[in-house]
Motif scaffolding. Structure first.
Motif, PDB file in Angstrom:
ATOM      1  N   SER A   1      39.160  46.297  27.641  1.00  0.00           N
ATOM      2  CA  SER A   1      38.427  45.240  28.345  1.00  0.00           C
ATOM      3  C   SER A   1      38.441  43.933  27.556  1.00  0.00           C
ATOM      4  O   SER A   1      38.175  42.871  28.103  1.00  0.00           O
ATOM      5  N   ARG A   2      38.768  43.995  26.267  1.00  0.00           N
ATOM      6  CA  ARG A   2      38.831  42.801  25.417  1.00  0.00           C
ATOM      7  C   ARG A   2      40.233  42.198  25.363  1.00  0.00           C
ATOM      8  O   ARG A   2      40.490  41.277  24.599  1.00  0.00           O
ATOM      9  N   SER A   3      41.137  42.714  26.167  1.00  0.00           N
ATOM     10  CA  SER A   3      42.514  42.225  26.182  1.00  0.00           C
ATOM     11  C   SER A   3      42.559  40.768  26.633  1.00  0.00           C
ATOM     12  O   SER A   3      41.696  40.304  27.384  1.00  0.00           O
TER      13      SER A   3
ATOM     14  N   GLN B   1      42.183  43.504  31.786  1.00  0.00           N
ATOM     15  CA  GLN B   1      40.713  43.425  31.776  1.00  0.00           C
ATOM     16  C   GLN B   1      40.124  43.947  33.079  1.00  0.00           C
ATOM     17  O   GLN B   1      39.181  44.743  33.073  1.00  0.00           O
ATOM     18  N   VAL B   2      40.667  43.497  34.193  1.00  0.00           N
ATOM     19  CA  VAL B   2      40.134  43.889  35.502  1.00  0.00           C
ATOM     20  C   VAL B   2      40.257  45.398  35.701  1.00  0.00           C
ATOM     21  O   VAL B   2      39.317  46.043  36.186  1.00  0.00           O
TER      22      VAL B   2
ATOM     23  N   LYS C   1      32.858  31.082  33.955  1.00  0.00           N
ATOM     24  CA  LYS C   1      33.416  30.225  35.006  1.00  0.00           C
ATOM     25  C   LYS C   1      34.811  30.683  35.426  1.00  0.00           C
ATOM     26  O   LYS C   1      35.271  30.381  36.503  1.00  0.00           O
ATOM     27  N   GLY C   2      35.512  31.402  34.549  1.00  0.00           N
ATOM     28  CA  GLY C   2      36.888  31.799  34.825  1.00  0.00           C
ATOM     29  C   GLY C   2      37.004  33.189  35.401  1.00  0.00           C
ATOM     30  O   GLY C   2      36.028  33.857  35.696  1.00  0.00           O
ATOM     31  N   ASN C   3      38.237  33.638  35.553  1.00  0.00           N
ATOM     32  CA  ASN C   3      38.632  34.955  36.034  1.00  0.00           C
ATOM     33  C   ASN C   3      37.795  35.469  37.204  1.00  0.00           C
ATOM     34  O   ASN C   3      36.919  36.325  37.059  1.00  0.00           O
ATOM     35  N   ALA C   4      38.119  34.952  38.363  1.00  0.00           N
ATOM     36  CA  ALA C   4      37.422  35.336  39.588  1.00  0.00           C
ATOM     37  C   ALA C   4      37.580  36.823  39.887  1.00  0.00           C
ATOM     38  O   ALA C   4      36.659  37.460  40.400  1.00  0.00           O
TER      39      ALA C   4
END
Length: 194
Positions: free
Chosen positions: A64-66, A72-73, A104-107
């Motif tokens: 998940s820290r990639s 991550q998703v 704010k990022g990665n929707a």
């Protein structure tokens, strides 16, 4: 699938670059999703493995820290499946979920977190229909509901509710839809009380 994840994690930890992990992205993402999905449908104790939910969570946490959003998703999808079977693990992920919702990022990651929470509410929250005994009033149902074992769902709904409501106005339509589904699930199951 778990072995692929462990080997890749070990290679990266022994000094290999994350580029190694990114080179095997398709097998990693497939493994992350599949391991989580297996946990969703089967209890680890009953499938003949010595693997514990905590060990699996640790491996998923590493991925998940990639720096790759796709990895991550899929790691977060694995979290969702894992926590549906082992709800006690969700308390370890609350801070990560909160950071993903605030970012704010990665929707796609924001959408995945909201979907994970919605799935958890659906699986572990009790429907209003299940509380009806024919002659009980809504007030009695709400009182009974607040005393039921869905306290963890209520706590999560209260903790993440403001962030989910804010996501209704997010510029990406899939995030807005996920947020609307989560709010519907919360309201339907009476998880937040006035």
């Amino acid at each position: 699938f778990y072995e692929i994840l462990v080997k890749t994690r070990a290679s990266v930890q022994k000094g290999g670059s994350e580029a190694l992990a990114l080179a095997a992205k398709s097998s990693i993402t497939r493994s992350l999703y599949t391991v989580g999905l297996i946990c969703n449908h089967f209890d680890l104790k009953h499938i003949g493995t010595k693997l514990t939910p905590r060990q699996l969570l640790d491996v998923l946490l590493d991925f998940s820290r990639s720096s790759d959003p796709g990895i991550q998703v899929k790691a977060f999808a694995g979290f969702g499946f894992l926590c549906r079977r082992y709800p006690e693990l969700l308390s370890d992920l609350e801070e990560m979920y909160m950071m993903a919702l605030k970012s704010k990022g990665n929707a796609q990651l924001k959408q995945r977190v909201i979907e994970n929470l919605t799935d958890f509410f659906v699986d572990h929250g009790h429907n209003l229909e299940s509380l009806s005994n024919g002659d009980t009033t809504l007030a009695e149902k709400v009182t009974h509901k607040s005393e039921s074992k869905s306290g963890q769902c209520s706590s999560l709904a209260e903790k993440f509710g403001a962030f989910i409501r804010t996501a209704i106005f997010y510029p990406v339509a899939s995030v807005r839809k996920a947020a609307a589904d989560a709010i519907f699930s919360i309201v339907k199951r009476l998880l937040v009380h006035p």
